[in-house]
Design an enzyme around this catalytic site. Structure first.
Site, PDB file in Angstrom:
ATOM      1  N   GLY A   9       7.073 -10.251  -5.905  1.00 31.87           N
ATOM      2  CA  GLY A   9       8.145  -9.440  -5.826  1.00 31.87           C
ATOM      3  C   GLY A   9       8.798  -9.038  -6.678  1.00 31.87           C
TER       4      GLY A   9
ATOM      5  N   LYS B  90      -2.758  -2.656   0.216  1.00 33.66           N
ATOM      6  CA  LYS B  90      -3.644  -2.809   1.810  1.00 33.66           C
ATOM      7  C   LYS B  90      -1.592  -2.649   2.344  1.00 33.66           C
ATOM      8  CE  LYS B  90      -4.640  -2.687   5.938  1.00 33.66           C
ATOM      9  NZ  LYS B  90      -5.326  -1.586   6.775  1.00 33.66           N
TER      10      LYS B  90
HETATM   11  C1  F6R Z   1      -4.094   4.480   4.732  1.00 34.60           C
HETATM   12  C2  F6R Z   1      -2.564   3.714   4.834  1.00 34.60           C
HETATM   13  C3  F6R Z   1      -1.007   3.513   4.524  1.00 34.60           C
HETATM   14  C4  F6R Z   1      -0.522   2.666   5.730  1.00 34.60           C
HETATM   15  C5  F6R Z   1       0.778   2.301   5.311  1.00 34.60           C
HETATM   16  C6  F6R Z   1       1.794   2.118   6.078  1.00 34.60           C
HETATM   17  O1  F6R Z   1      -5.241   4.763   5.277  1.00 34.60           O
HETATM   18  O2  F6R Z   1      -3.496   2.372   5.572  1.00 34.60           O
HETATM   19  O3  F6R Z   1      -0.979   5.177   4.597  1.00 34.60           O
HETATM   20  O4  F6R Z   1      -0.554   3.519   6.728  1.00 34.60           O
HETATM   21  O5  F6R Z   1       0.959   2.074   4.170  1.00 34.60           O
HETATM   22  O6  F6R Z   1       1.196   0.884   6.368  1.00 34.60           O
HETATM   23  P1  F6R Z   1       1.730  -0.339   7.237  1.00 34.60           P
HETATM   24  O7  F6R Z   1       0.890   0.460   8.655  1.00 34.60           O
HETATM   25  O8  F6R Z   1       0.916  -1.576   7.178  1.00 34.60           O
HETATM   26  O9  F6R Z   1       3.098  -0.040   7.208  1.00 34.60           O
END
Ligand code: F6R
Length: 623
Positions: free
Chosen positions: A114, A618
């Site tokens: 953070g 991720k």
């Molecule tokens: C692409 C990817 C990112 C996520 C984005 C949203 O392969 O994984 O574009 O889709 O960062 O993440 P979430 O779905 O966890 O909100």
């Protein structure tokens, strides 16, 4: 440790682990957990262990494997320790920037995810009181603040008072060498507690401790805890003791391991038949003819005036497909927006606006920010999310879970196909409850959706057996640019296919509506630029075919994704990928799979780190 100047707008996302156990091998387990958390950040890593004479710390720039190497032959071990893996977009990744950080006495070590917004003021006050800083990170301020408070209070009070003083976002785990307990606090940054057998864990995400427990406590913002091997005491920041529910997460270790696959991404692509099957199966009535969603809509379906879908990245692309489903099957106008755009607008929303937030992780800061704004304006919130207990699920009125299991690869695959499946079910449910969809039509759609898992398996079996997609991937891997074209419900699939290629193979790729090509992008076409056409059976296939001819006549290379049995398009195409036929609306769920494989094989052939592509993390837990 060298000094490190933290830039104002530095963005940090990290993976945190803490273990308090009766088992002496905490060191090995911290490293193992950090490897599981590496998808959250992989610039540098470090651990701190409580040892006989105090705290042992080791940090390393680069991947966790390098930290592991550094620790080889090291005989220190412990029952209590913390670890951290870091991802930064500003500021050079280096050993000096890595966690854990300590106070002046070296008795307190802590890891943090953070940004502490008031760290400059706090640092000045602490320096004036004689504290010596060895870095310029905001994190180190927390250690000194606790040390300062310790002059007057017990450790738990010193810790509580420190977290109350902090402004900004934080997930903190502190180790105090004199007690061997871990102290944990959370505000606007993910943190989950794992309850084991005579041992307890804390981590940014469940897979970090999944080998040892699947029983968890989700900490809320403004909550903290003291953890020993035998106890977890939870409090709010005011010091009031709390009773928290222990939940069993429906994930198992096998899902969080590679299981013989070269990469998590490939494993997750291959898991899609089951993931989609599980997501659908949970929502069908016993006769398998009607959809029965587990939650009630926060607005009676007949009163919903419009739907607003909010998401980022791949989840945003799922939202674009969802718009087609909801408008065409349930008759409600739908708008789709990026979380990062919506949250800075002055949105027009009322209490008849249903927001559907889509997120694999449930921790994406922009999606969460957008949902909070929509809620303030009076909207009611449904979320489609893969992570039980995540922040998004806690701020939503209702959550529909995608049963994809843990998604570890940075590039999202099975989350996407399960999100599309859920959108389809939502559209069927809303359509039938609003009287927009007949029972007969609903039954027909349900029959079609039930055929998805087998058809997905067919695509994957064929890929394994024939290797056609790999051959095409090798051919396109030398290209500098690629175009992905589709129309109607397959236009978002063009966007998603292009995103997959660019994020892991680093080949620039653009997704475009096929009909828009003539308004600009056609200028890019030459013999070197492959164009991927999503040209499966649909009401607009003839139009797509004309677009193909436009490319062919300009000597462009064409890769076509077509329905089994299709003959005409073969002549226009340099390479053909075939997928089983299915209802036009459901085709995107099949069509994306070969495109995921195309990106995967290209990146693997080029020797890239498929699961941890450069510059990406991720869960994007900061704005
Ligand atoms: C692409 C990817 C990112 C996520 C984005 C949203 O392969 O994984 O574009 O889709 O960062 O993440 P979430 O779905 O966890 O909100």
């Amino acid at each position: 440790m060298e000094n490190y100047k933290k830039e104002e707008n530095q963005i940090i996302m990290c993976g945190i682990i803490g273990i308090a156990s009766r088992d002496k091998n905490v060191k090995g387990r911290l490293v193992d957990s950090l490897k599981r958390l590496e998808y959250r950040g992989y610039d540098s890593s470090g651990i701190a262990l409580r040892i006989k004479d105090g705290i042992f710390i080791k940090k390393r720039q680069g991947r966790v494997a390098e930290l592991e190497e550094e620790l080889k032959g090291n005989t220190f071990n412990s029952e209590v320790g913390i670890g951290h893996t870091r991802w930064a977009t500003h500021g050079e990744p280096s050993c000096k920037n890595s966690h854990p950080h300590t106070d002046c006495t070296g008795k307190i070590a802590l890891v943090h995810n953070g940004i502490i917004e008031n760290y400059k003021e706090l640092k000045k006050e602490l320096e004036d009181s004689g504290h010596i800083f060895t870095s310029s990170t905001d994190t180190e301020v927390i250690a000194h603040l606790i040390e300062e408070n310790l002059k007057e209070y017990t450790f738990i009070e010193a810790f509580r008072k420190a977290v109350k003083t902090l402004e900004g976002s934080f997930a903190i785990v502190a180790l105090f060498s004199e007690e061997g307990s871990l102290y944990v606090a959370r505000k606007d940054s993910p943190l989950v507690i794992g309850i084991g057998d005579r041992e307890n864990f804390v981590a940014s995400d469940v897979p970090a401790f999944l080998p040892w427990t699947d029983r968890v406590i989700f900490l809320e913002d403004g909550e903290m805890c003291k953890m020993t091997p035998n106890s977890v005491e939870t409090y709010n920041f005011e010091g009031k003791s709390l009773k928290k529910e222990v939940i069993k997460v429906p994930w198992n270790l096998a899902q969080a391991e590679k299981g013989g696959y070269k990469h998590f991404m490939l494993k997750e692509i291959y898991e899609q038949g089951k993931a989609v099957g599980d997501t659908i199966g949970a929502r069908l009535e016993r006769d398998d003819e009607k959809v029965a969603l587990e939650g009630d809509f926060p607005i009676p379906p007949e009163e919903i005036e419009r739907i607003l879908i909010l998401a980022c990245g791949t989840s945003y692309h799922a939202g674009l497909v969802g718009k087609f489903y909801l408008e065409e099957i349930s008759g409600i106008p739908v708008y789709v927006d990026y979380g990062s755009e919506f949250r800075y607008r002055k949105p027009i929303i009322n209490e008849k606006t249903l927001v559907i937030a889509v997120s694999q992780s449930g921790e994406t800061a922009d999606t969460i920010g957008a949902v909070r704004l929509a809620r303030e304006k009076g909207a009611r919130i449904i979320s489609i999310c893969n992570v039980l207990g995540s922040t998004l699920t806690r701020i939503s009125d209702v959550t529909f879970h995608t049963y994809a299991g843990p998604e570890i690869s940075v590039a999202s695959t099975k989350a996407f196909t399960t999100q599309l499946s859920l959108f389809f079910l939502l559209a069927l449910d809303l359509g039938s409850r609003r009287g927009f969809l007949s029972d007969e039509k609903e039954r027909e759609y349900v029959r079609e959706i039930l055929s998805l898992p087998v058809k997905i398996e067919d695509i994957l079996k064929k890929d394994k057996k024939e290797g056609i997609i790999r051959e095409i991937a090798v051919k396109i891997s030398s290209a500098r640019n690629a175009l992905y074209l589709g129309r109607n419900v397959n236009y978002p699939i063009a966007l998603e296919g292009a995103l997959k290629l660019k994020e892991i193979s680093y080949i620039h790729a653009e997704g475009y509506p096929a009909g828009e090509m003539k308004h600009g992008p056609i200028a890019l076409i030459d013999e070197e630029t492959p164009t991927v056409f999503i040209a499966t059976e649909s009401s607009v296939l003839k139009k797509v075919k004309s677009n193909m001819e436009e490319i062919k006549s300009r000597n462009g290379k064409i890769i076509s994704l077509v329905s089994d049995g299709e003959k005409e398009l073969s002549e226009l195409s340099d390479y053909i990928i075939r997928v089983p036929g299915i209802n036009e609306y459901l085709a995107p769920i099949l069509n994306i799979i070969p495109l995921q494989l195309l990106a995967y094989h290209a990146a693997d052939y080029l020797g890239h780190d498929v699961d941890q592509p450069r510059n990406l993390a991720k869960s994007v837990t900061v704005e």
